[in-house]
Design an enzyme around this catalytic site. Structure first.
Site, PDB file in Angstrom:
ATOM      1  N   ASP A  29      19.355  46.514  41.951  1.00 29.38           N
ATOM      2  CA  ASP A  29      18.116  46.614  41.176  1.00 29.38           C
ATOM      3  C   ASP A  29      17.606  45.228  40.788  1.00 29.38           C
ATOM      4  OD1 ASP A  29      16.027  47.944  39.962  1.00 29.38           O
ATOM      5  OD2 ASP A  29      17.152  48.496  38.163  1.00 29.38           O
ATOM      6  N   ASN A  67      14.681  43.672  42.322  1.00 31.56           N
ATOM      7  CA  ASN A  67      13.885  42.956  43.337  1.00 31.56           C
ATOM      8  C   ASN A  67      12.463  42.682  42.835  1.00 31.56           C
ATOM      9  OD1 ASN A  67      16.079  43.274  44.998  1.00 31.56           O
ATOM     10  ND2 ASN A  67      15.134  44.821  46.326  1.00 31.56           N
ATOM     11  N   GLY A  68      11.873  43.708  42.226  1.00 33.36           N
ATOM     12  CA  GLY A  68      10.494  43.576  41.760  1.00 33.36           C
ATOM     13  C   GLY A  68      10.365  42.499  40.691  1.00 33.36           C
ATOM     14  N   ARG A  69      11.298  42.528  39.730  1.00 33.16           N
ATOM     15  CA  ARG A  69      11.252  41.524  38.655  1.00 33.16           C
ATOM     16  C   ARG A  69      11.535  40.113  39.181  1.00 33.16           C
ATOM     17  NH1 ARG A  69      15.112  44.930  35.063  1.00 33.16           N
ATOM     18  NH2 ARG A  69      15.113  46.139  36.991  1.00 33.16           N
ATOM     19  N   TRP A  70      12.405  40.033  40.166  1.00 31.36           N
ATOM     20  CA  TRP A  70      12.693  38.726  40.774  1.00 31.36           C
ATOM     21  C   TRP A  70      11.397  38.137  41.332  1.00 31.36           C
ATOM     22  CZ3 TRP A  70      12.079  36.371  45.463  1.00 31.36           C
ATOM     23  CH2 TRP A  70      12.840  35.212  45.709  1.00 31.36           C
ATOM     24  N   ARG A  94       5.854  42.133  45.033  1.00 33.71           N
ATOM     25  CA  ARG A  94       7.151  42.825  44.931  1.00 33.71           C
ATOM     26  C   ARG A  94       7.911  42.846  46.254  1.00 33.71           C
ATOM     27  NH1 ARG A  94       8.317  46.182  40.793  1.00 33.71           N
ATOM     28  NH2 ARG A  94       9.509  47.464  42.232  1.00 33.71           N
ATOM     29  N   HIS A 141      11.911  42.397  47.727  1.00 35.50           N
ATOM     30  CA  HIS A 141      12.682  43.288  48.609  1.00 35.50           C
ATOM     31  C   HIS A 141      13.186  42.525  49.833  1.00 35.50           C
ATOM     32  CE1 HIS A 141      11.708  46.614  46.099  1.00 35.50           C
ATOM     33  NE2 HIS A 141      10.433  46.695  46.443  1.00 35.50           N
ATOM     34  N   GLU A 171      13.652  59.519  44.348  1.00 36.69           N
ATOM     35  CA  GLU A 171      12.530  59.266  43.428  1.00 36.69           C
ATOM     36  C   GLU A 171      11.659  58.090  43.892  1.00 36.69           C
ATOM     37  OE1 GLU A 171      15.730  59.773  42.255  1.00 36.69           O
ATOM     38  OE2 GLU A 171      15.391  61.745  41.345  1.00 36.69           O
ATOM     39  N   ASN A 172      12.226  57.208  44.713  1.00 44.49           N
ATOM     40  CA  ASN A 172      11.479  56.011  45.123  1.00 44.49           C
ATOM     41  C   ASN A 172      10.261  56.322  46.007  1.00 44.49           C
ATOM     42  OD1 ASN A 172      14.477  53.934  45.293  1.00 44.49           O
ATOM     43  ND2 ASN A 172      12.961  54.051  43.642  1.00 44.49           N
ATOM     44  N   ARG A 192      21.665  52.174  33.316  1.00 44.98           N
ATOM     45  CA  ARG A 192      21.590  53.611  33.600  1.00 44.98           C
ATOM     46  C   ARG A 192      22.039  53.848  35.037  1.00 44.98           C
ATOM     47  NH1 ARG A 192      16.201  52.086  32.520  1.00 44.98           N
ATOM     48  NH2 ARG A 192      15.120  51.459  34.415  1.00 44.98           N
TER      49      ARG A 192
HETATM   50  C1  IPE Z   1      17.596  52.807  41.474  1.00 43.00           C
HETATM   51  O1  IPE Z   1      16.715  51.802  41.077  1.00 43.00           O
HETATM   52  C2  IPE Z   1      17.416  53.126  42.927  1.00 43.00           C
HETATM   53  C3  IPE Z   1      17.856  52.078  43.861  1.00 43.00           C
HETATM   54  C4  IPE Z   1      18.470  50.992  43.533  1.00 43.00           C
HETATM   55  C5  IPE Z   1      17.599  52.361  45.253  1.00 43.00           C
HETATM   56  P1  IPE Z   1      15.288  52.150  40.447  1.00 43.00           P
HETATM   57  O2  IPE Z   1      14.679  50.848  40.090  1.00 43.00           O
HETATM   58  O3  IPE Z   1      14.525  53.035  41.332  1.00 43.00           O
HETATM   59  O4  IPE Z   1      15.712  52.975  39.137  1.00 43.00           O
HETATM   60  P2  IPE Z   1      14.930  53.222  37.779  1.00 43.00           P
HETATM   61  O5  IPE Z   1      13.612  53.806  38.155  1.00 43.00           O
HETATM   62  O6  IPE Z   1      14.767  51.900  37.108  1.00 43.00           O
HETATM   63  O7  IPE Z   1      15.812  54.134  36.991  1.00 43.00           O
HETATM   64  C1  IPE Z   2      15.498  47.672  43.630  1.00 40.51           C
HETATM   65  O1  IPE Z   2      14.574  46.798  43.040  1.00 40.51           O
HETATM   66  C2  IPE Z   2      15.063  48.107  45.008  1.00 40.51           C
HETATM   67  C3  IPE Z   2      14.714  49.529  45.108  1.00 40.51           C
HETATM   68  C4  IPE Z   2      14.773  50.414  44.150  1.00 40.51           C
HETATM   69  C5  IPE Z   2      14.249  49.977  46.419  1.00 40.51           C
HETATM   70  P1  IPE Z   2      13.315  47.329  42.251  1.00 40.51           P
HETATM   71  O2  IPE Z   2      12.165  47.408  43.196  1.00 40.51           O
HETATM   72  O3  IPE Z   2      13.614  48.585  41.512  1.00 40.51           O
HETATM   73  O4  IPE Z   2      13.094  46.130  41.222  1.00 40.51           O
HETATM   74  P2  IPE Z   2      12.587  46.222  39.725  1.00 40.51           P
HETATM   75  O5  IPE Z   2      13.466  47.190  39.012  1.00 40.51           O
HETATM   76  O6  IPE Z   2      11.164  46.685  39.788  1.00 40.51           O
HETATM   77  O7  IPE Z   2      12.723  44.833  39.214  1.00 40.51           O
HETATM   78 MG    MG Z   3      14.277  48.978  39.637  1.00 40.78          MG
END
Ligand code: IPE
Ligand code: IPE
Ligand code: MG
Length: 250
Positions: A19, A21-24, A32, A36, A66-67, A193
């Site tokens: 988890d 990647n987006g914040r990075w 975003r 990834h 959910e993604n 979580r």
């Molecule tokens: C969990 O991360 C799913 C994966 C790492 C693939 P999310 O970023 O989707 O989870 P939430 O939404 O913060 O709970």
């Molecule tokens: C995890 O990084 C990758 C996937 C869930 C596919 P996120 O994309 O959830 O990154 P944040 O949580 O927005 O930083």
């Molecule tokens: Mg995330």
């Protein structure tokens, strides 16, 4: 005799919720998807870091059920990256003897990815020493429903007896049937979580939450998590004394 440090007990199966990647990306003013892209590099390095450290099974939560609800362009970009990754890694997996497996409803993934997965799994299926499990379109609740449905069908067909139901008989219908339970679950990015990951299999796993964002996660971070795992006492419902019979009989 010298006092050698206690040998490190390496968790057999490590599962990671990748988890952050987006914040990075956001913290660098980047889109975003750039996070990834960097995250894929970390998948690559972590696959070999875990093996170097003695881990036998590494499960990576790559895409949850959910993604799909994320913006379409992000979902599309993630699928594109996954395809690129699988194409590029096939050779490496074969050369370095990594067995690839998946968990999750992969039959709902794009056809091109299903094809790549099939080829890669077929070509690596005999590598017994190290397994990389990709959780793709995975959700623990979905998995439980699928398993319950398959179990019910087996009961109806007379292959299972309802009266003999137990965790042992039921868990054979989970997608993880032939995998050991995770010993250690790591989540990066500071979130604490489980997000629908391996709810049943992680019943007695140790959890480690690190603030490191997934693209920044290194072998040293993994080694630190394993060191922390070593300080934990897994009691499986027993008392601490029961686990140390020599000390208990004093
Ligand atoms: C969990 O991360 C799913 C994966 C790492 C693939 P999310 O970023 O989707 O989870 P939430 O939404 O913060 O709970
Ligand atoms: C995890 O990084 C990758 C996937 C869930 C596919 P996120 O994309 O959830 O990154 P944040 O949580 O927005 O930083
Ligand atoms: Mg995330």
């Amino acid at each position: 005799m010298s006092h050698a440090p206690a040998p490190t007990h390496v968790p057999h199966h490590v599962a990671i919720i990748m988890d952050g990647n987006g914040r990075w990306a956001k913290s660098r003013g980047l889109p975003r998807i750039e996070g990834h892209r960097r995250g894929v590099e970390t998948v690559r390095t972590t696959t070999f870091a875990a093996r170097d450290l003695g881990v036998k099974v590494l499960t990576l939560y790559a895409f949850s059920v959910e993604n799909w609800k994320r913006p379409q362009d992000e979902v599309g970009a993630l699928m594109g990256l996954l395809e690129y990754y699988l194409k590029k890694e096939l050779e490496t997996f074969v050369r370095d003897r990594v067995r690839l497996r998946t968990i999750g409803r992969t039959d709902e993934m794009p056809a091109s990815i299903q094809k790549l997965l099939r080829t890669t799994m077929e070509e690596t299926k005999n590598f017994a020493d190290y397994t990389l499990v990709l959780a793709l379109n995975y959700g623990a609740r979905t998995e439980a429903v699928d398993a319950a449905r398959a179990y019910a069908a087996a009961v109806a067909a007379g292959k299972e007896k309802l009266n003999d139901s137990s965790w042992e008989t039921f868990s054979r219908y989970l997608t993880t049937a032939d995998l050991p339970d995770p010993d250690l679950v790591i989540r990066t990015s500071g979130e604490t979580r489980i997000s629908n990951f391996l709810l049943l299999q992680a019943a007695y796993a140790e959890f480690i939450f690190t603030p490191v964002l997934w693209p920044d996660f290194t072998k040293a971070d993994l080694a630190a998590a394993i060191a922390e795992f070593n300080k934990r006492e897994r009691r499986f419902g027993l008392t601490s004394e029961q686990l140390k019979p020599a000390a208990a009989t004093k």
